[in-house]
Design an enzyme around this catalytic site. Sequence first.
Site, PDB file in Angstrom:
ATOM      1  N   TRP A 133      43.514 -20.996   6.982  1.00 10.87           N
ATOM      2  CA  TRP A 133      44.989 -21.246   6.841  1.00 10.87           C
ATOM      3  C   TRP A 133      45.442 -20.034   8.026  1.00 10.87           C
ATOM      4  O   TRP A 133      46.884 -19.884   7.913  1.00 10.87           O
ATOM      5  CB  TRP A 133      45.297 -20.665   5.464  1.00 10.87           C
ATOM      6  CG  TRP A 133      44.378 -19.308   5.074  1.00 10.87           C
ATOM      7  CD1 TRP A 133      43.255 -19.461   4.269  1.00 10.87           C
ATOM      8  CD2 TRP A 133      44.488 -17.951   5.412  1.00 10.87           C
ATOM      9  NE1 TRP A 133      42.668 -17.950   3.946  1.00 10.87           N
ATOM     10  CE2 TRP A 133      43.490 -17.153   4.805  1.00 10.87           C
ATOM     11  CE3 TRP A 133      45.320 -17.032   6.027  1.00 10.87           C
ATOM     12  CZ2 TRP A 133      43.554 -15.935   4.763  1.00 10.87           C
ATOM     13  CZ3 TRP A 133      45.411 -15.843   6.256  1.00 10.87           C
ATOM     14  CH2 TRP A 133      44.314 -15.172   5.672  1.00 10.87           C
ATOM     15  N   HIS A 158      41.972 -29.468   5.883  1.00 13.38           N
ATOM     16  CA  HIS A 158      42.471 -28.017   6.101  1.00 13.38           C
ATOM     17  C   HIS A 158      42.257 -27.107   4.790  1.00 13.38           C
ATOM     18  O   HIS A 158      41.967 -27.550   3.909  1.00 13.38           O
ATOM     19  CB  HIS A 158      43.901 -28.023   6.398  1.00 13.38           C
ATOM     20  CG  HIS A 158      44.481 -27.254   7.623  1.00 13.38           C
ATOM     21  ND1 HIS A 158      44.125 -25.938   7.583  1.00 13.38           N
ATOM     22  CD2 HIS A 158      45.257 -27.461   8.637  1.00 13.38           C
ATOM     23  CE1 HIS A 158      44.629 -25.403   8.720  1.00 13.38           C
ATOM     24  NE2 HIS A 158      45.405 -26.060   9.350  1.00 13.38           N
ATOM     25  N   ALA A 159      42.583 -25.877   5.019  1.00 10.34           N
ATOM     26  CA  ALA A 159      42.667 -24.763   4.081  1.00 10.34           C
ATOM     27  C   ALA A 159      43.614 -25.506   2.921  1.00 10.34           C
ATOM     28  O   ALA A 159      44.567 -25.992   3.263  1.00 10.34           O
ATOM     29  CB  ALA A 159      42.997 -23.336   4.473  1.00 10.34           C
ATOM     30  N   SER A 160      43.332 -25.233   1.624  1.00  3.55           N
ATOM     31  CA  SER A 160      43.976 -25.544   0.544  1.00  3.55           C
ATOM     32  C   SER A 160      45.342 -25.001   0.309  1.00  3.55           C
ATOM     33  O   SER A 160      46.197 -25.240  -0.451  1.00  3.55           O
ATOM     34  CB  SER A 160      43.186 -25.428  -0.832  1.00  3.55           C
ATOM     35  OG  SER A 160      42.297 -25.985  -0.710  1.00  3.55           O
ATOM     36  N   GLY A 209      36.024 -20.593   9.957  1.00  6.93           N
ATOM     37  CA  GLY A 209      36.005 -19.764   8.604  1.00  6.93           C
ATOM     38  C   GLY A 209      34.930 -18.699   8.203  1.00  6.93           C
ATOM     39  O   GLY A 209      34.463 -18.190   9.229  1.00  6.93           O
ATOM     40  N   SER A 210      34.701 -18.709   6.947  1.00  6.35           N
ATOM     41  CA  SER A 210      33.594 -17.650   6.735  1.00  6.35           C
ATOM     42  C   SER A 210      32.170 -18.044   6.877  1.00  6.35           C
ATOM     43  O   SER A 210      32.050 -19.094   7.244  1.00  6.35           O
ATOM     44  CB  SER A 210      33.814 -17.360   5.125  1.00  6.35           C
ATOM     45  OG  SER A 210      33.600 -18.501   4.427  1.00  6.35           O
ATOM     46  N   GLU A 231      32.920 -21.410  14.516  1.00  2.00           N
ATOM     47  CA  GLU A 231      33.524 -20.199  14.681  1.00  2.00           C
ATOM     48  C   GLU A 231      33.927 -19.296  13.405  1.00  2.00           C
ATOM     49  O   GLU A 231      34.560 -19.766  12.581  1.00  2.00           O
ATOM     50  CB  GLU A 231      35.138 -20.285  15.413  1.00  2.00           C
ATOM     51  CG  GLU A 231      35.693 -19.130  16.178  1.00  2.00           C
ATOM     52  CD  GLU A 231      36.379 -18.508  15.395  1.00  2.00           C
ATOM     53  OE1 GLU A 231      36.075 -17.397  14.724  1.00  2.00           O
ATOM     54  OE2 GLU A 231      37.825 -18.704  15.255  1.00  2.00           O
ATOM     55  N   CYS A 265      40.373 -13.761  13.358  1.00  2.00           N
ATOM     56  CA  CYS A 265      39.094 -13.358  13.464  1.00  2.00           C
ATOM     57  C   CYS A 265      38.765 -12.411  14.625  1.00  2.00           C
ATOM     58  O   CYS A 265      37.972 -11.806  14.834  1.00  2.00           O
ATOM     59  CB  CYS A 265      38.420 -14.792  13.536  1.00  2.00           C
ATOM     60  SG  CYS A 265      38.387 -15.790  12.500  1.00  2.00           S
ATOM     61  N   GLU A 362      34.150  -8.208   7.578  1.00  2.00           N
ATOM     62  CA  GLU A 362      35.627  -8.242   8.191  1.00  2.00           C
ATOM     63  C   GLU A 362      36.459  -8.245   7.333  1.00  2.00           C
ATOM     64  O   GLU A 362      36.771  -8.764   6.309  1.00  2.00           O
ATOM     65  CB  GLU A 362      35.463  -9.865   8.769  1.00  2.00           C
ATOM     66  CG  GLU A 362      36.710 -10.319   9.335  1.00  2.00           C
ATOM     67  CD  GLU A 362      36.760 -11.465   9.714  1.00  2.00           C
ATOM     68  OE1 GLU A 362      37.281 -11.864  11.092  1.00  2.00           O
ATOM     69  OE2 GLU A 362      36.035 -12.621   9.323  1.00  2.00           O
TER      70      GLU A 362
END
Length: 473
Positions: A133, A158-160, A209-210, A231, A265, A362
């Site tokens: 997101w 995509h992210a929620s 993402g994570s 990534e 990131c 992070e």
Amino acid sequence: MAIATINPATGETLRTFEPLSDEAVEERLARAAAAFAGYRLTTAQQRAGWLRSAADVLEADTKAVAELMTTEMGKTLAAAEAEVGKCVKALRHYAEHGEQMLQPRPADADAVGAVEAYVVHQPIGAVLAVMPWNFPLWQAMRFAAPALMAGNVGLLKHASNVPQTALYLEELFRKAGFPDDVFQTLLIGSGQVEAVLRDERVAAATLTGSNAAGQAVARTAGDVIKKTVLELGGSDPFIVMPSADLDRAAEVAVTARCQNNGQSCIAAKRFFVHADVAEEFTRLFAEKLAALPVGDPMDADTKVGPLATESGREDVERFVSDAVEKGATVVTGGKRVDRPGWFYEPTLVTDVTPEMELWTDEVFGPVAALRTVADLDEAVRLANEHVYGLGSNLWSEDQGERLRFIRDIQSGMAFVNGMTTSYPELPFGGVKQSGYGRELTELGMYEFMNAKTVWIGPPSSRQDEGDTATASE
């Protein structure tokens, strides 16, 4: 997590969406496969034309799309508008250069006993993109522009918390004239991703993402032998040496840490400052952080908006508290802002050590962790001890230090006297637990293409005889 637009500046839920049913996902996959069958046969010139059209449509929609992103994830309106502009640039970059990138690459035919030998890059099919997101348009465009130029079709999960931005992307490519179903958004939960990736009609996947999400996607893709690009996290070092322009370095450090409200990131997160200039740099850095206006992201004067989620702010608070309990010092900031929404002050924490979560994890928020070092060797050693290796920064006017930094830092990208950022003209990606593969440039396009070797031999003797007989007749 529910699929919903929740304004992080107020905490108000504005719109919710039901995830696609398994039957609806099956229909989307069938449509993607059918679309690829025709789309792979289109010419590079046709695909470039559609990308140019998409750039024009997106540019015309800048204000509305920027406001949508700000509403969904809280980045400042100015940052959102800049993100739209960056996506327009990427679309035009691949439209302009994509055809050349896709030209066959000649090989030494004589060396391999051929009349002709070359490598041709061909599309592989539907590529699943699992996106975050924090840069809801740019992250997806980094995948979409090269993938569509290559002749692949896209499936976006995509992210929620950014569903409307995700739906806009599907609409964008449709409005630009791309054939039906060449790019589709799948409003699905994370629990539905594995089944999509396992489907034989999906050729590959890319994820930003994570690390946990990356491991899950890589595990599934490995099980079914499918290509992935990952990534993942980053905890980028920002090293300041005595020869640096300290005022300029501090100014860029603020942007490098607080861009996108600190949720990037490639944001600089760990600051290593030479002892000879640590006091002065810390003072400058703290003053500039404290001066940043925090507030409504729609306000033109705001430089730092809210964090995207309430849980994200809670994570940041936990990291800072843990560091203080273990001996760190908060120089400026260090607490939430007393107003509705998920705001947190720009923060500088010094005396940070590897035992603190602020160092090892992070941190997605406007919190900088600073440590004084004796020399460049110590800075690079400490930087490399981290599991991540995405971007990195050095501030120095010493050519020897620059060369040693570039040689020794363990990262996918090394920036000297500037902050890490992404460009269509440069490869983007990391090493170690920051992931693998590259996005952008022709490398990003080739990640999801078949590099097919072509070898054409001399005419056979039978063919020679046939040609001779035909000539005599």
